[in-house]
Design a protein around this motif. Structure first.
Motif, PDB file in Angstrom:
ATOM      1  N   TRP A 144      -8.040   0.928  -2.767  1.00 49.66           N
ATOM      2  CA  TRP A 144      -7.710   0.987  -1.328  1.00 49.66           C
ATOM      3  C   TRP A 144      -8.566   2.035  -0.644  1.00 49.66           C
ATOM      4  O   TRP A 144      -9.083   1.839   0.455  1.00 49.66           O
ATOM      5  N   ALA A 145      -8.695   3.188  -1.315  1.00 48.15           N
ATOM      6  CA  ALA A 145      -9.405   4.303  -0.692  1.00 48.15           C
ATOM      7  C   ALA A 145     -10.900   4.034  -0.599  1.00 48.15           C
ATOM      8  O   ALA A 145     -11.571   4.570   0.270  1.00 48.15           O
ATOM      9  N   ILE A 159      -4.648   2.452  -5.983  1.00 49.98           N
ATOM     10  CA  ILE A 159      -4.802   3.404  -4.881  1.00 49.98           C
ATOM     11  C   ILE A 159      -6.281   3.728  -4.656  1.00 49.98           C
ATOM     12  O   ILE A 159      -6.751   3.796  -3.519  1.00 49.98           O
ATOM     13  N   ALA A 160      -7.018   3.885  -5.760  1.00 50.98           N
ATOM     14  CA  ALA A 160      -8.437   4.223  -5.638  1.00 50.98           C
ATOM     15  C   ALA A 160      -9.210   3.095  -4.969  1.00 50.98           C
ATOM     16  O   ALA A 160     -10.118   3.340  -4.170  1.00 50.98           O
ATOM     17  N   GLU A 172     -13.915   0.347   3.053  1.00 50.28           N
ATOM     18  CA  GLU A 172     -13.736   0.761   4.445  1.00 50.28           C
ATOM     19  C   GLU A 172     -13.024  -0.289   5.279  1.00 50.28           C
ATOM     20  O   GLU A 172     -12.082   0.021   6.004  1.00 50.28           O
ATOM     21  N   LYS A 184       0.832  -1.196   0.000  1.00 49.75           N
ATOM     22  CA  LYS A 184       0.000   0.000   0.000  1.00 49.75           C
ATOM     23  C   LYS A 184       0.871   1.253   0.000  1.00 49.75           C
ATOM     24  O   LYS A 184       0.584   2.224  -0.699  1.00 49.75           O
ATOM     25  N   GLU A 191     -10.487  -2.752   6.474  1.00 51.15           N
ATOM     26  CA  GLU A 191      -9.083  -2.843   6.069  1.00 51.15           C
ATOM     27  C   GLU A 191      -8.710  -4.209   5.508  1.00 51.15           C
ATOM     28  O   GLU A 191      -7.966  -4.294   4.535  1.00 51.15           O
ATOM     29  N   GLU A 199       1.650   3.490   8.043  1.00 53.33           N
ATOM     30  CA  GLU A 199       0.473   2.630   7.928  1.00 53.33           C
ATOM     31  C   GLU A 199       0.306   1.753   9.162  1.00 53.33           C
ATOM     32  O   GLU A 199      -0.786   1.614   9.707  1.00 53.33           O
TER      33      GLU A 199
END
Lengths: 233, 204, 218
Positions: free
Chosen positions: A132-133, A129-130, A136, A80, A138, A217
């Protein structure tokens, strides 16, 4: 967490040192190229950034694989953390390429296979990345982004060959090969030594940013655990 | 038929239940009771295989018939088509049986979208019949059913267990099934965090 | 699995199922292109292969979130995963149904719409063939993307962002084959590579997508 904290200042210092010396050597103490003039000196940024852009994705791939197989939280968090760094490296490679392309090819952008591949690589980073974002939970996010990284790696390779098939390109061939230790004749030692130094610098810089990112992180996850525990008490 | 031992269940990163132990044989009905938010649904999802338990073991038949809050019906398809579809997915008995059990014959050719909430629920429950599975896992099956339809459900459940089936049911109303075992989950209530073990150490 | 496939095909043809929307979108794209580029016939013929491939690809993209989205919302997907059907089979049935109701009609409509862009009939045949070979990959990759973004609310844009880079190889080989055919050159290699991607996607993605479905429903 323990060793990485102790190693961090050393790695950062080594990165700064090799980056500065490599770039200064490259920019001020190498002769101009006969054909390309002083514009050739942008390779001290361009080539190492491109190298780390690819290695960044490779690292994400390995991190994702280790997470899916061994369920090591740190490896997926490293993946990440590697994504934004790799994305910026891709951006640097694209931007320096465009700046170099202007005097060489007369235009900032051509749809050359290398450039196109890097643009596509950039999109792969963005997607990772998108995703991951967007998720909600993890652990769900870690699992799904890892699946995406694995499948994405296959398609990134495919895209690379597809793009070659599509257009043979203007970009000069790879001039730095380290396959058998002895570099080829197409790049002379005068340019090669500082380039090697700045490549090492970029590698160490990447490692530094990766360590910082991963530590952040891990800490943010710990913070969440602590917060949740506080809420319960 | 169903054996649950030392099971811990979590939702949203919080362990809700732990040390859950129970066993269920063919011909038995188990009714799980407990307050809202206790983890009944999460426990059932674990048994159905839709969720991984945090800890512990579940021994269950390979496929179970699960019925959750949503009925999983397709509004554009008729009642009969909905049942026929699930029957073919499970390789179960023909939809006729289910239509009989829940008195759905009159509605058989109506699109599911035109049914009332109670009728949809009946159709959702009828789906359990066509699964042909021995174990029924049902989450609040009697929501939006009136007294007559609860009686239909009870009858269907009785027939199911008498023919060697079993059922795990959560409910917050009294179903008045004499043969059912009751298990109050409140005593398994847990307060803890799951999956935090990797990040347990305090900040330096 | 076949029942699920038939049900999905049936549902998409019925009212509210969205069948035909992709075709209409395709038609609109092809109508808008000459309006944007100008009516020059030779110029249109040059861009036609690429525009038609891109139009088909975008039309395909539009319907992706329906593949799992509707079943996820009404609880059907939960029930399907608890049924004896493995998630991999659910994925294959749904991707196949998506192809039959989207990819196949698009491939058949493309040569007809090609007339609007001054694409000659011979090249139109190759266009149809390349779409027939390439759209299975679009459906398979799209369904994979849909299985990743299942739990994301209003994930349509994210889905496009994830799926479009994965579409690159198919688009390149597909459009390239038609372009080569238009120039009278040999296009076999591009078609073979295009089919290879479809077959490869069919071999790998069921496992990736099955895993994603399990993770999302957990």
């Amino acid at each position: 967490m323990g060793w990485s904290g102790r190693a961090l200042p050393w790695v950062a210092a080594a990165a700064g040192l090799s980056l500065c010396s490599g770039l200064i050597w490259g920019y001020f103490f190498t002769p101009d190229d006969i054909r390309q003039g002083s514009t050739v000196k942008i390779i001290y940024l361009h080539v190492p950034a491109a190298l780390m852009a690819i290695n960044g994705y490779l690292l994400m791939f390995v991190g994702a694989l280790v997470w899916l197989i061994r369920r090591q939280h740190v490896s997926v968090l490293a993946a990440k953390a590697a994504a934004p760094v790799g994305m910026v490296m891709t951006l640097i490679a694209l931007a320096t390429g465009a700046i170099w392309g202007q005097p060489m090819w007369g235009t900032y952008w051509v749809w050359d296979p290398r450039l196109t591949s890097f643009l596509i690589l950039f999109l792969f980073y963005l997607g990772y990345i998108a995703l991951w974002a967007a998720i909600e939970n993890e652990d769900t996010a870690a699992d799904l982004t890892s699946v995406l990284a694995l499948v994405g790696a296959v398609f990134a390779m495919l895209s690379r060959y597809a793009v070659l098939f599509w257009n043979q390109g203007l970009h000069q061939g790879t001039t730095v090969t380290m396959a058998d230790g002895a570099q080829q004749d197409n790049i002379s030692n005068v340019f090669f030594q500082p380039l090697l130094l700045s490549m090492a610098g970029f590698g160490l810089l990447f490692l530094t940013l990766l360590l910082i990112g991963t530590r952040t992180e891990v800490r943010s996850r710990r913070l969440k655990v602590l917060q949740a525990r506080e809420r319960m008490e | 038929m169903l054996h649950v031992s030392n099971l811990s269940v979590a939702r949203g990163g919080m362990t809700l239940l732990s040390g859950v132990d129970f066993a269920l044989n063919a011909g038995q009905i188990l009714v799980l009771r407990g307050a809202n938010g206790l983890g009944k649904t999460s426990l059932l999802r674990c048994i159905a295989g839709l969720q991984n338990p945090v800890d512990g073991q579940i021994t269950a038949p390979e496929t179970v018939a699960y019925s959750g809050h949503a009925d999983g019906l397709k509004g554009q398809m008729t009642v009969l088509e909905n049942l026929a579809f699930w029957s073919s997915i499970y390789h179960g008995p023909s939809p006729e049986v289910a239509l009989d059990a829940y008195e759905l014959h009159a509605l058989a050719d109506r699109p599911a979208a035109n049914l009332s909430a109670g009728q949809k629920r009946r159709l959702g429950l009828a789906r359990m019949q066509v699964s042909g599975c021995a174990l029924w896992v049902m989450d609040e099956p009697t929501v939006s059913l009136d007294a007559d339809n609860v009686a239909l459900f009870r009858a269907a459940l009785d027939r199911h267990v008498q023919s060697g089936g079993a059922a795990v049911i959560t409910t917050h109303i009294d179903l008045a099934i004499a043969s059912a075992k009751l298990l109050d989950l409140t005593r398994f209530k847990a307060r803890g965090l799951m999956g935090s073990t990797a990040f347990e150490e305090a900040l330096e | 699995m076949i029942q699920l496939f038939l049900r999905d095909v049936g549902l998409s043809v019925r009212s509210g199922g969205g069948f035909g929307l992709a075709l209409i979108f395709f038609l609109i794209v092809v109508t808008l292109i000459p309006l944007a580029l100008g009516p020059d016939q030779t110029a249109l013929a040059v861009v036609a292969p690429g525009v038609l491939w891109l139009g088909a690809l975008l039309a395909c993209l539009l319907s992706l979130d329906r593949i799992f989205g509707l079943d996820f919302e009404d609880g059907t997907l939960d029930l399907l995963v608890t049924s004896p059907l493995p998630p991999e089979a659910v994925y294959i049935a749904k991707a196949a149904a998506h192809w039959l109701t989207t990819g196949l009609p698009l491939a058949l409509a493309a040569p007809v719409l090609g007339v609007l862009l001054n694409l000659d009939f011979e090249t139109g045949k190759i266009l149809c063939l390349s779409l027939l070979l390439g759209t299975p990959a679009l459906s398979l990759i799209g369904a994979f993307g849909a299985s990743l973004t299942l739990g994301v609310k209003r994930g349509g844009l994210l889905l496009s962002l994830l799926v479009l880079p994965l579409y690159v190889p198919s688009l390149i080989f597909g459009a390239q084959a038609v372009r080569l055919a238009g120039q009278g050159l040999t296009y076999d290699e591009a078609l073979v590579l295009l089919s290879a991607i479809s077959l490869g996607a069919a071999a790998i993605l069921p496992f990736a997508s099955g895993a994603a479905l399990r993770i999302n429903l957990r």
